[in-house]
Every structure is written in C-alpha cells, then in structure tokens.
Design a protein around this motif. Structure first.
Motif, PDB file in Angstrom:
ATOM      1  N   LEU A   1       4.086   5.156 -11.806  1.00 45.96           N
ATOM      2  CA  LEU A   1       4.961   6.154 -11.200  1.00 45.96           C
ATOM      3  C   LEU A   1       5.965   5.435 -10.294  1.00 45.96           C
ATOM      4  O   LEU A   1       5.614   4.962  -9.219  1.00 45.96           O
ATOM      5  CB  LEU A   1       4.140   7.184 -10.406  1.00 45.96           C
ATOM      6  N   THR A   2       7.188   5.369 -10.743  1.00 47.56           N
ATOM      7  CA  THR A   2       8.226   4.620 -10.035  1.00 47.56           C
ATOM      8  C   THR A   2       8.621   5.320  -8.737  1.00 47.56           C
ATOM      9  O   THR A   2       8.814   6.537  -8.709  1.00 47.56           O
ATOM     10  CB  THR A   2       9.474   4.480 -10.927  1.00 47.56           C
ATOM     11  N   GLY A   3       8.752   4.558  -7.684  1.00 48.53           N
ATOM     12  CA  GLY A   3       9.257   5.091  -6.423  1.00 48.53           C
ATOM     13  C   GLY A   3      10.770   4.965  -6.378  1.00 48.53           C
ATOM     14  O   GLY A   3      11.297   3.920  -5.986  1.00 48.53           O
ATOM     15  N   TYR A   4      11.467   6.004  -6.799  1.00 51.87           N
ATOM     16  CA  TYR A   4      12.926   5.945  -6.880  1.00 51.87           C
ATOM     17  C   TYR A   4      13.569   5.951  -5.497  1.00 51.87           C
ATOM     18  O   TYR A   4      14.621   5.340  -5.290  1.00 51.87           O
ATOM     19  CB  TYR A   4      13.457   7.118  -7.705  1.00 51.87           C
ATOM     20  N   THR A   5      12.963   6.655  -4.554  1.00 56.46           N
ATOM     21  CA  THR A   5      13.444   6.679  -3.171  1.00 56.46           C
ATOM     22  C   THR A   5      12.226   6.632  -2.254  1.00 56.46           C
ATOM     23  O   THR A   5      11.079   6.683  -2.718  1.00 56.46           O
ATOM     24  CB  THR A   5      14.255   7.961  -2.857  1.00 56.46           C
ATOM     25  N   GLU A   6      12.473   6.591  -0.952  1.00 51.30           N
ATOM     26  CA  GLU A   6      11.363   6.585   0.005  1.00 51.30           C
ATOM     27  C   GLU A   6      10.591   7.902  -0.009  1.00 51.30           C
ATOM     28  O   GLU A   6       9.448   7.971   0.458  1.00 51.30           O
ATOM     29  CB  GLU A   6      11.898   6.313   1.415  1.00 51.30           C
TER      30      GLU A   6
END
Length: 253
Positions: free
Chosen positions: A165-170
């Motif tokens: 699960l990619t962390g696209y933003t904080e």
C-alpha cells in the motif's frame, strides 16, 4: 470446471508486452522492449510475430517500431458493448457536473485493479482531468474505499494484502487493519471520502453502485480541490449518492 490457478506463461508474457505499450503510450522498438522486460530478443520477437498475425500489434514500416493494433480496438469495443453500467451512468455523470461544476468519474473494479472507466468534465472553468483507463489505488481513493466497504470483508482484506500500500502523501493510510476498521462506517454512511490521501491539494467523494445481484463493482465519484468549503462538498456528497442510487435502481429493473 475450475481453471483458476492454471497459468500459461506465454500468454502472461504477451499481456505484459501489451502493458508495456499501454504504459509508454507510444510505439516501441525491439531494443526498448528488451530493456523494459529483461527478456531475450528472440522471446520478444516470437511473441510479437504471433500478435502481428492477429492484428493485436502493428509494425511501422518506416522505423520498424511496434504499436498496439486495430484488433485490440475491436475487442475493446466488444467489451464496452457488454457494459451497461457505463452507458446508464453517462447521463448521471453529466447531471453531477451540471450540479456541482466539478469533474465526475465512474470507476470499476476489474479483477484486482480499480480502473477509471468513464469521466465527465465541466466544459468551462478549471478542470481536474484524469485519463480513462487509469488505475486508481484502492486504499486511498474514495471510489476504492467505498467499493471495499461494500464487498465481503475477506475479499477486501485479500485485495488490500495483495500488494504494497503506497503512501502517496503523509495522509495516506497504509495499515490494512486500520483501513478495514474504517469500512463499516463507510458502508453505513453510503459514501467514502479521501482528503489529500492520494494527491496533495485534492479531495474526493464517491458512492457505490450495486448490480442486479447486489454486488458492488462500480463507484461514482467527484474530485475537487482540497480548499472547497464544507457546504459545497456536502452538495457533492448528495449528488454522487443520488446518482449512484439512480444507477443502482436502473440496474435492478
């Protein structure tokens, strides 16, 4: 007869090649395909030769580069004819745009991927544009979250656990258990939101569509800039919920 799990590697490789063209959005040479895949030229050439015969790919006679062929368009047209949901959704998406002045989208769960199937944009003013066919993340898009909330929990867990699960933003939630704990509330509300979880400066809201069997594989959503006020955002919530309910009612006839 159960066939799931039986894999034909030549077909998998052919599909991977087609994805290379889809991602590049331009013709590719044999050398470029070799770099993208890491396969031997003989393997790539053999696959391309088979696909050339069927019109799945074409080759430019000038520079020798390959591109996606006309037969894929024919196949895609046949698939599109079998999808009644996008056709039924079209006027509802237009209605949303007219009501709130923001871009409206239909997303579809296809296998394990969430794909942008249809988009409708305002004809005037600022527009947030997303290309049809784009893959959206299930875990941090409003369409993805609302579909996850309306499928069996075991399937939602499987989909979320299948890939990183990619962390696209904080603000992106990347913990599977935390995401699963939020799904019952989303289902109860009848919509899902994301606020700068996928892209900074943007937020969205989406509602689920149910087919004749009561299954949820589609969601209607609206995307807007994060600074839009809560009163306007509430109008968007109401618009997507009404549109999704209208499509669900039409599918149930």
């Amino acid at each position: 007869m159960e066939t799931r799990g039986r894999r034909v590697h030549a077909i998998e490789k052919a599909i991977f090649l087609l994805d290379c063209f889809w991602e590049a959005r331009q013709p590719l040479s044999l050398r470029e395909l070799e770099k993208k895949t890491g396969w031997a030229k003989s393997t790539i050439h053999g696959l391309l030769a088979s696909m050339l015969d069927s019109g799945v790919v074409e080759q430019n006679s000038t520079d020798g580069k390959y591109r996606l062929g006309y037969h894929l368009f024919e196949l895609g047209s046949a698939v599109n004819q079998g999808w009644d949901v996008p056709q039924i959704c079209a006027p509802q998406l237009r209605k949303i745009v007219d009501q709130v002045g923001e871009s409206a989208y239909l997303a579809r769960l296809s296998g394990d991927d969430l794909i942008l199937a249809v988009c409708e944009e305002p004809h005037v003013g600022f527009r947030i544009v997303s290309e049809v066919g784009t893959r959206l993340p299930l875990h941090c898009s409003s369409q993805g979250k609302v579909i996850l909330a309306n499928i069996p929990k075991y399937e939602a867990r499987r989909l979320l656990s299948k890939r990183e699960l990619t962390g696209y933003t904080e603000k992106t939630v990347t913990d599977v258990d935390k995401l699963l704990s939020e799904l019952p509330k989303i289902k109860l509300c009848g919509y899902a939101e994301e606020r700068e979880e996928y892209k900074l400066g943007l937020k969205s809201v989406a509602a689920p569509i149910f087919d004749r069997r009561g299954e949820c594989r589609y969601a209607i959503g609206v995307i807007c800039i994060a600074g839009i006020g809560e009163e306007e955002f509430q109008k968007m919530r109401e618009a997507v919920k009404a549109a999704a309910q209208a499509v669900t009612a039409e599918l149930g006839k």
